[in-house]
Design an enzyme around this catalytic site. Structure first.
Site, PDB file in Angstrom:
ATOM      1  N   TYR A 268      -5.673  15.942  -8.760  1.00 29.64           N
ATOM      2  CA  TYR A 268      -4.847  15.115  -9.638  1.00 29.64           C
ATOM      3  C   TYR A 268      -3.811  15.967 -10.378  1.00 29.64           C
ATOM      4  CZ  TYR A 268      -3.674  12.016 -13.564  1.00 29.64           C
ATOM      5  OH  TYR A 268      -3.017  11.265 -14.502  1.00 29.64           O
TER       6      TYR A 268
ATOM      7  N   ASN B 203       4.679   4.479 -11.272  1.00 27.10           N
ATOM      8  CA  ASN B 203       3.489   4.564 -12.109  1.00 27.10           C
ATOM      9  C   ASN B 203       2.185   4.563 -11.320  1.00 27.10           C
ATOM     10  OD1 ASN B 203       1.779   3.971 -14.666  1.00 27.10           O
ATOM     11  ND2 ASN B 203       1.388   2.204 -13.354  1.00 27.10           N
TER      12      ASN B 203
ATOM     13  N   ASP C  69       0.867  -1.172   0.000  1.00 27.02           N
ATOM     14  CA  ASP C  69       0.000   0.000   0.000  1.00 27.02           C
ATOM     15  C   ASP C  69       0.903   1.221   0.000  1.00 27.02           C
ATOM     16  OD1 ASP C  69      -1.684   2.105   0.465  1.00 27.02           O
ATOM     17  OD2 ASP C  69      -2.612   1.278   2.271  1.00 27.02           O
TER      18      ASP C  69
ATOM     19  N   LYS D 197       0.286  15.828 -10.053  1.00 26.80           N
ATOM     20  CA  LYS D 197       1.141  15.503 -11.197  1.00 26.80           C
ATOM     21  C   LYS D 197       2.122  16.637 -11.499  1.00 26.80           C
ATOM     22  CE  LYS D 197      -0.346  11.368 -12.115  1.00 26.80           C
ATOM     23  NZ  LYS D 197       0.545  10.204 -11.897  1.00 26.80           N
TER      24      LYS D 197
END
Length: 257
Positions: free
Chosen positions: A161, A95, A67, A165
């Protein structure tokens, strides 16, 4: 196994490798000669299928669970991958991530923190652990983060998000600066829209608009991202670090109005 051998002798850990982009990266790394640690959180059967395909083609693979929202688990994962390969780790591909949708005005702190911890904090922890091993190796290593074109152009409903990123891109640049003297290269790959099962049925208008905007006229494939990662992990990129490689079929080259 038919391989060009760009990654012969390498040992790679690919996080979130049970499906989609991660699966494509793990398979391509193996095709190029790397031994691959296939990470998953819960999708053990899917990760096992990836590992089985690698072994069936004559490669080496192992499935490891962790995790990645747990910092200690990130460090354990990296060390388990190296231990499996006799103490070496030459490539890490960060990833694993999630992409939920939530409007910013109504977003809860819990929703924000979940994305930040999963998509950003895991990158920090896995990179720190991997670099600690790589700096002791004569040949150093490479670390590649999977970012997104949304790091540069956010989409509605993806504030958490896109922010994560964008931070991943900057983390790679900072890590390239600090780990470079130890022979460790750190880069990012920023994919555009990548095809997956059911996407065209779930979002037909978005897929249509993407194809219209892309000079190449198509969605990306996991293999497109995987090829970029292979390049960055290979000797062909021995003088490439701190770079964000955009893989979007040319969409970001177009006008934004």
């Amino acid at each position: 196994m038919n391989t060009a051998g760009l990654l012969d002798g390498q040992v790679a850990l690919v996080t979130g490798a049970s499906g989609g982009i991660g699966r494509g990266i793990a398979l391509r790394f193996a095709e190029e000669g790397a031994a691959v640690a296939v990470h998953c959180r819960t999708a053990v059967a899917a990760a096992g299928d990836v590992a089985d395909r690698i072994r069936a083609s004559g490669g080496r693979a192992v499935v490891l669970r962790a995790d990645l929202t747990d910092e200690d688990a990130c460090h354990r994962l990296v060390h388990e991958a190296a231990d499996w390969a006799g103490g070496r780790l030459t490539a890490l591909v960060n990833n694993a991530g999630i992409q939920p949708v939530a409007d910013l005005p109504g977003m809860t702190a819990a929703e924000w923190h979940t994305v930040i911890h999963t998509n950003l904090s895991s990158v920090f922890a896995c990179t720190q652990a991997a670099a600690g091993l790589m700096r002791a190796q004569d040949d150093g290593g490479s670390i590649t983060h999977i970012a997104s074109i949304e790091a540069h152009a956010p989409a509605s409903g993806h504030a958490h998000y896109s922010t994560a990123k964008a931070a991943v891109v900057m983390h790679a640049r900072a890590a390239a600066l600090e780990y470079g003297p130890h022979g460790i290269r750190v880069n990012t790959v920023s994919p555009g829209l990548i095809a997956r099962e059911g996407l065209e049925e779930a979002w037909p208008e978005g897929v249509r608009r993407w194809r219209q905007a892309a000079p190449t006229g198509r969605l990306g494939r996991p293999e497109d991202v995987a090829d970029a990662c292979v390049f960055l992990a290979s000797r062909l990129a021995s003088w490439v670090t701190g770079h964000d490689l955009v893989v979007d079929g040319g969409v970001s080259a177009g006008a934004g109005w």
